[in-house]
Write an enzyme that holds these catalytic residues in place. Structure first.
Site, PDB file in Angstrom:
ATOM      1  N   MET A 102       6.510   3.863   9.477  1.00  0.00           N
ATOM      2  CA  MET A 102       7.741   3.090   9.259  1.00  0.00           C
ATOM      3  C   MET A 102       8.126   3.122   7.780  1.00  0.00           C
ATOM      4  O   MET A 102       9.259   3.415   7.424  1.00  0.00           O
ATOM      5  CB  MET A 102       7.515   1.612   9.640  1.00  0.00           C
ATOM      6  CG  MET A 102       7.018   1.377  11.039  1.00  0.00           C
ATOM      7  SD  MET A 102       6.621  -0.383  11.335  1.00  0.00           S
ATOM      8  CE  MET A 102       4.929  -0.453  10.796  1.00  0.00           C
TER       9      MET A 102
ATOM     10  N   SER B  32       9.212  -3.834   2.874  1.00  0.00           N
ATOM     11  CA  SER B  32       9.543  -5.115   3.501  1.00  0.00           C
ATOM     12  C   SER B  32      10.885  -5.033   4.219  1.00  0.00           C
ATOM     13  O   SER B  32      11.066  -5.610   5.295  1.00  0.00           O
ATOM     14  CB  SER B  32       9.623  -6.211   2.431  1.00  0.00           C
ATOM     15  OG  SER B  32       8.423  -6.280   1.700  1.00  0.00           O
TER      16      SER B  32
ATOM     17  N   PHE C  60       2.453   5.560   2.573  1.00  0.00           N
ATOM     18  CA  PHE C  60       1.351   4.633   2.916  1.00  0.00           C
ATOM     19  C   PHE C  60       0.971   4.697   4.394  1.00  0.00           C
ATOM     20  O   PHE C  60       0.716   3.658   5.013  1.00  0.00           O
ATOM     21  CB  PHE C  60       1.723   3.162   2.622  1.00  0.00           C
ATOM     22  CG  PHE C  60       2.192   2.842   1.231  1.00  0.00           C
ATOM     23  CD1 PHE C  60       1.574   3.382   0.118  1.00  0.00           C
ATOM     24  CD2 PHE C  60       3.243   1.949   1.030  1.00  0.00           C
ATOM     25  CE1 PHE C  60       1.994   3.055  -1.157  1.00  0.00           C
ATOM     26  CE2 PHE C  60       3.675   1.608  -0.242  1.00  0.00           C
ATOM     27  CZ  PHE C  60       3.048   2.165  -1.341  1.00  0.00           C
ATOM     28  N   ILE C  61       0.945   5.875   4.981  1.00  0.00           N
ATOM     29  CA  ILE C  61       0.712   5.933   6.426  1.00  0.00           C
ATOM     30  C   ILE C  61      -0.783   6.038   6.749  1.00  0.00           C
ATOM     31  O   ILE C  61      -1.425   7.055   6.485  1.00  0.00           O
ATOM     32  CB  ILE C  61       1.524   7.093   7.070  1.00  0.00           C
ATOM     33  CG1 ILE C  61       3.001   6.944   6.686  1.00  0.00           C
ATOM     34  CG2 ILE C  61       1.325   7.103   8.588  1.00  0.00           C
ATOM     35  CD1 ILE C  61       3.618   5.571   6.955  1.00  0.00           C
TER      36      ILE C  61
ATOM     37  N   GLU D  91       0.804  -6.546  15.605  1.00  0.00           N
ATOM     38  CA  GLU D  91       0.151  -6.066  14.377  1.00  0.00           C
ATOM     39  C   GLU D  91      -0.266  -7.251  13.495  1.00  0.00           C
ATOM     40  O   GLU D  91      -1.350  -7.271  12.910  1.00  0.00           O
ATOM     41  CB  GLU D  91       1.131  -5.148  13.636  1.00  0.00           C
ATOM     42  CG  GLU D  91       0.687  -4.763  12.248  1.00  0.00           C
ATOM     43  CD  GLU D  91       1.440  -3.548  11.683  1.00  0.00           C
ATOM     44  OE1 GLU D  91       2.122  -2.839  12.461  1.00  0.00           O
ATOM     45  OE2 GLU D  91       1.335  -3.316  10.478  1.00  0.00           O
TER      46      GLU D  91
ATOM     47  N   HIS E 214     -21.516 -15.008  -6.306  1.00  0.00           N
ATOM     48  CA  HIS E 214     -22.482 -13.906  -6.426  1.00  0.00           C
ATOM     49  C   HIS E 214     -22.752 -13.570  -7.897  1.00  0.00           C
ATOM     50  O   HIS E 214     -23.626 -12.742  -8.184  1.00  0.00           O
ATOM     51  CB  HIS E 214     -21.977 -12.645  -5.704  1.00  0.00           C
ATOM     52  CG  HIS E 214     -22.280 -12.614  -4.238  1.00  0.00           C
ATOM     53  ND1 HIS E 214     -21.622 -13.387  -3.318  1.00  0.00           N
ATOM     54  CD2 HIS E 214     -23.178 -11.892  -3.525  1.00  0.00           C
ATOM     55  CE1 HIS E 214     -22.092 -13.144  -2.110  1.00  0.00           C
ATOM     56  NE2 HIS E 214     -23.044 -12.244  -2.207  1.00  0.00           N
TER      57      HIS E 214
ATOM     58  N   GLY F 258     -22.779 -11.853 -11.429  1.00  0.00           N
ATOM     59  CA  GLY F 258     -22.641 -10.444 -11.823  1.00  0.00           C
ATOM     60  C   GLY F 258     -22.805  -9.495 -10.645  1.00  0.00           C
ATOM     61  O   GLY F 258     -22.135  -8.460 -10.572  1.00  0.00           O
TER      62      GLY F 258
ATOM     63  N   GLY G 174       1.794  -4.821   6.339  1.00  0.00           N
ATOM     64  CA  GLY G 174       2.179  -5.401   7.636  1.00  0.00           C
ATOM     65  C   GLY G 174       3.051  -6.636   7.508  1.00  0.00           C
ATOM     66  O   GLY G 174       3.253  -7.372   8.479  1.00  0.00           O
TER      67      GLY G 174
HETATM   68  C1  LIG Z   1      -3.140   0.579   2.360  1.00  0.00           C
HETATM   69  C2  LIG Z   1      -1.829   0.466   3.054  1.00  0.00           C
HETATM   70  C3  LIG Z   1      -1.695   0.923   4.355  1.00  0.00           C
HETATM   71  C4  LIG Z   1      -0.448   0.878   4.985  1.00  0.00           C
HETATM   72  N1  LIG Z   1      -0.308   1.434   6.247  1.00  0.00           N
HETATM   73  C5  LIG Z   1       0.937   1.563   6.766  1.00  0.00           C
HETATM   74  C6  LIG Z   1       1.146   2.299   7.986  1.00  0.00           C
HETATM   75  O1  LIG Z   1       0.203   2.771   8.620  1.00  0.00           O
HETATM   76  N2  LIG Z   1       2.426   2.483   8.419  1.00  0.00           N
HETATM   77  C7  LIG Z   1       3.501   1.976   7.747  1.00  0.00           C
HETATM   78  O2  LIG Z   1       4.615   2.175   8.190  1.00  0.00           O
HETATM   79  N3  LIG Z   1       3.338   1.243   6.606  1.00  0.00           N
HETATM   80  C8  LIG Z   1       2.086   1.048   6.096  1.00  0.00           C
HETATM   81  N4  LIG Z   1       1.909   0.334   4.930  1.00  0.00           N
HETATM   82  C9  LIG Z   1       3.071  -0.234   4.261  1.00  0.00           C
HETATM   83  C10 LIG Z   1       3.086  -1.762   4.178  1.00  0.00           C
HETATM   84  O3  LIG Z   1       3.357  -2.349   5.417  1.00  0.00           O
HETATM   85  C11 LIG Z   1       4.078  -2.142   3.077  1.00  0.00           C
HETATM   86  O4  LIG Z   1       3.442  -1.809   1.839  1.00  0.00           O
HETATM   87  C12 LIG Z   1       4.498  -3.589   3.093  1.00  0.00           C
HETATM   88  O5  LIG Z   1       5.326  -3.840   4.216  1.00  0.00           O
HETATM   89  C13 LIG Z   1       5.254  -3.997   1.822  1.00  0.00           C
HETATM   90  O6  LIG Z   1       6.259  -3.100   1.535  1.00  0.00           O
HETATM   91  P1  LIG Z   1       6.389  -2.480   0.047  1.00  0.00           P
HETATM   92  O7  LIG Z   1       5.050  -1.964  -0.335  1.00  0.00           O
HETATM   93  O8  LIG Z   1       7.509  -1.520   0.029  1.00  0.00           O
HETATM   94  O9  LIG Z   1       6.707  -3.715  -0.870  1.00  0.00           O
HETATM   95  P2  LIG Z   1       8.181  -4.233  -1.270  1.00  0.00           P
HETATM   96  O10 LIG Z   1       9.023  -4.371  -0.051  1.00  0.00           O
HETATM   97  O11 LIG Z   1       8.678  -3.426  -2.406  1.00  0.00           O
HETATM   98  O12 LIG Z   1       7.820  -5.687  -1.789  1.00  0.00           O
HETATM   99  C14 LIG Z   1       7.067  -5.868  -3.001  1.00  0.00           C
HETATM  100  C15 LIG Z   1       6.700  -7.313  -3.119  1.00  0.00           C
HETATM  101  O13 LIG Z   1       7.880  -8.078  -3.276  1.00  0.00           O
HETATM  102  C16 LIG Z   1       7.745  -9.331  -2.658  1.00  0.00           C
HETATM  103  N5  LIG Z   1       8.836  -9.508  -1.686  1.00  0.00           N
HETATM  104  C17 LIG Z   1       9.391  -8.587  -0.868  1.00  0.00           C
HETATM  105  N6  LIG Z   1      10.359  -9.129  -0.101  1.00  0.00           N
HETATM  106  C18 LIG Z   1      10.440 -10.425  -0.452  1.00  0.00           C
HETATM  107  C19 LIG Z   1      11.233 -11.524  -0.019  1.00  0.00           C
HETATM  108  N7  LIG Z   1      12.158 -11.393   0.946  1.00  0.00           N
HETATM  109  N8  LIG Z   1      11.043 -12.732  -0.616  1.00  0.00           N
HETATM  110  C20 LIG Z   1      10.106 -12.882  -1.595  1.00  0.00           C
HETATM  111  N9  LIG Z   1       9.327 -11.880  -2.019  1.00  0.00           N
HETATM  112  C21 LIG Z   1       9.476 -10.673  -1.461  1.00  0.00           C
HETATM  113  C22 LIG Z   1       6.364  -9.365  -2.000  1.00  0.00           C
HETATM  114  O14 LIG Z   1       5.445  -9.990  -2.885  1.00  0.00           O
HETATM  115  C23 LIG Z   1       6.014  -7.899  -1.890  1.00  0.00           C
HETATM  116  O15 LIG Z   1       4.608  -7.669  -1.887  1.00  0.00           O
HETATM  117  C24 LIG Z   1       0.661   0.321   4.306  1.00  0.00           C
HETATM  118  C25 LIG Z   1       0.506  -0.174   3.007  1.00  0.00           C
HETATM  119  C26 LIG Z   1      -0.708  -0.101   2.383  1.00  0.00           C
HETATM  120  C27 LIG Z   1      -0.828  -0.595   0.969  1.00  0.00           C
END
Ligand SMILES: Cc1cc2nc3c(=O)[nH]c(=O)nc-3n(C[C@H](O)[C@H](O)[C@H](O)COP(=O)(O)OP(=O)(O)OC[C@H]3O[C@@H](n4cnc5c(N)ncnc54)[C@H](O)[C@@H]3O)c2cc1C
Length: 393
Positions: free
Chosen positions: A138, A145, A169-170, A255, A351, A353, A376
């Site tokens: 996605m 987000s 980030f898939i 999820e 824990h 050090g 998620g």
């Molecule tokens: C290790 C890992 C595995 C993942 N696996 C998958 C996967 O398998 N498939 C997939 O599709 N995605 C995957 N993801 C993506 C994950 O779901 C997104 O990283 C997550 O939804 C946040 O999106 P972003 O990183 O673009 O953060 P952004 O949308 O850029 O947001 C950054 C920060 O802004 C803040 N923020 C955002 N919106 C708001 C709001 N409305 N109000 C206040 N604060 C806000 C939050 O603190 C957020 O952390 C993965 C991510 C990671 C790190």
């Protein structure tokens, strides 16, 4: 082994679990003890979970607990999913846990809910058996987000769908076999006209651009995927055209329950490990457990984790009965994602050090926990979802 550890080994620690859930919990816990704990440090080094482990889980019936018996599944309920997720979390290897849970509960449900009979026939038996590993794509560089702002497109051309764009980030992206991919299919500006597609590994035009090195979840492989004139058959559309946004929203509910349960399994296990540590670690002529500040801090976290688990169990029970639980699911994701970090922060602190030394469970767990407040559905986004529903939305 501390008294608290013994206490937590009571498997049916909530009255809403039945014998099928207890049996499942015992099976998963045994598998983790025998097959995961002795080997998972090597998986952390390698950056992925070996396929034979996933196939072994398939043989034990652990990859199809929600899926139809005709595909090899066991048709259990949301509570069973919670049991699996909690036990995956308790393994202390978040990377292993998420490899499994993305496959079973974040990717495969797209097929389960929207697959045509032919699609189900083609993929489900292999997914349930662990012969094919699934991923869901996605997120994009500019759409996390805010999924509606994704840019990947799919258009029909010469009887085929043509995908263009990239995903970031898939999970299971490097070693997966089948990807459930979201792409825009509507007219420009129609942001929610998203459709889901099934894309097989090795399809020309699909490239794993880079395996991503991460802060935690080291044994989970994470990829950037690029679709460049990626042509897939017309019948690769999963579900209805332009209805994919609803599919994403629906499947994110499951999820988020799963991620919450995984997080609370991690927190619960971290408290147990810390209890063992502070009961034997001595300072100032007594054990750390003899210090009121430490035992009360652990008691407070234990109470918070128990309360969060109770909400998760109750919500899963209601979900299994078809009740609307949107608000509770967002509460769970927000609460559990924060609480696991706060709890493990305290556990690492006690824990001393040793908590900073690589290869101790608590050091790894602290790194693994961080993403639980982001992936998620970030905490803030989840709180907005709760707030909307408090305000009559
Ligand atoms: C290790 C890992 C595995 C993942 N696996 C998958 C996967 O398998 N498939 C997939 O599709 N995605 C995957 N993801 C993506 C994950 O779901 C997104 O990283 C997550 O939804 C946040 O999106 P972003 O990183 O673009 O953060 P952004 O949308 O850029 O947001 C950054 C920060 O802004 C803040 N923020 C955002 N919106 C708001 C709001 N409305 N109000 C206040 N604060 C806000 C939050 O603190 C957020 O952390 C993965 C991510 C990671 C790190």
């Amino acid at each position: 082994m501390g008294a608290g550890v013994r206490e937590n080994q009571g498997l049916a620690d909530s009255p809403i679990f039945g014998s099928e859930h207890e049996m499942l919990r015992a099976t998963v816990r045994r598998f983790v003890e025998q097959r995961v704990l002795p080997n998972a440090d090597a998986w952390e080094e390698a950056g992925f979970v070996p396929r034979e482990i996933l196939r072994e889980m398939g043989k034990l019936g652990l990859l199809g607990i929600r899926f139809g018996r005709n595909w090899g599944g066991s048709e259990l309920d949301t509570l069973a999913t919670v049991v699996l997720a909690e036990e995956m979390g308790r393994s202390t290897y978040g990377g292993f846990a998420i490899t499994v849970l993305v496959h079973t509960d974040m990717a495969a449900p797209h097929l389960q809910h929207a697959g045509s009979p032919a699609q189900l026939e083609r993929y489900m038996p292999d997914i349930v058996a662990g012969r094919k590993i699934a991923a869901v794509a996605m997120t994009e560089a500019d759409a996390g987000s805010d999924l509606a702002s994704m840019r990947t497109t799919a258009r029909l051309e010469g009887g085929q769908w043509v995908l263009e764009g990239s995903k970031l980030f898939i999970t299971n992206g490097v070693h997966g076999d089948v990807y459930f991919v979201a792409a825009k299919t509507g007219a420009p500006g129609r942001n929610r006209d998203i459709s889901m597609f099934i894309v097989d590994r090795g399809t020309p035009g699909l490239r794993v651009a880079r395996p991503m090195k991460k802060h935690g979840w080291l044994s989970s492989d994470t990829a950037e995927l690029v679709f460049d004139n990626c042509r897939i058959p017309r019948d690769s559309l999963l579900g209805e055209e332009n209805r994919g946004f609803h599919a994403l929203v629906r499947n994110l509910q499951n999820e988020r329950i799963v991620l919450g349960a995984q997080a609370m399994g991690e927190a619960q296990r971290a408290i147990e490990l810390t209890l063992d540590w502070v009961r034997q670690r001595r300072a100032f002529g007594a054990t750390l457990w003899d210090l009121q500040a430490i035992r009360q801090a652990l008691a407070r976290r234990a109470a918070q984790v128990a309360a969060c688990r109770a909400l998760i169990h109750q919500t899963a029970w209601r979900d299994a009965r078809g009740q609307r639980v949107d608000k509770e699911v967002s509460m769970i994701k927000a609460l559990a994602g924060t609480l696991v970090n706060e709890t493990i922060y305290d556990c690492l602190q006690f824990h001393g050090g040793m908590g900073l030394i690589r290869e101790t469970a608590i050091e790894r767990m602290a790194r693994d926990a961080r993403v639980q407040a982001i992936g998620g559905g970030a905490t803030e986004v989840m709180l907005e979802e709760v707030a909307k529903r408090m305000d009559g939305g």
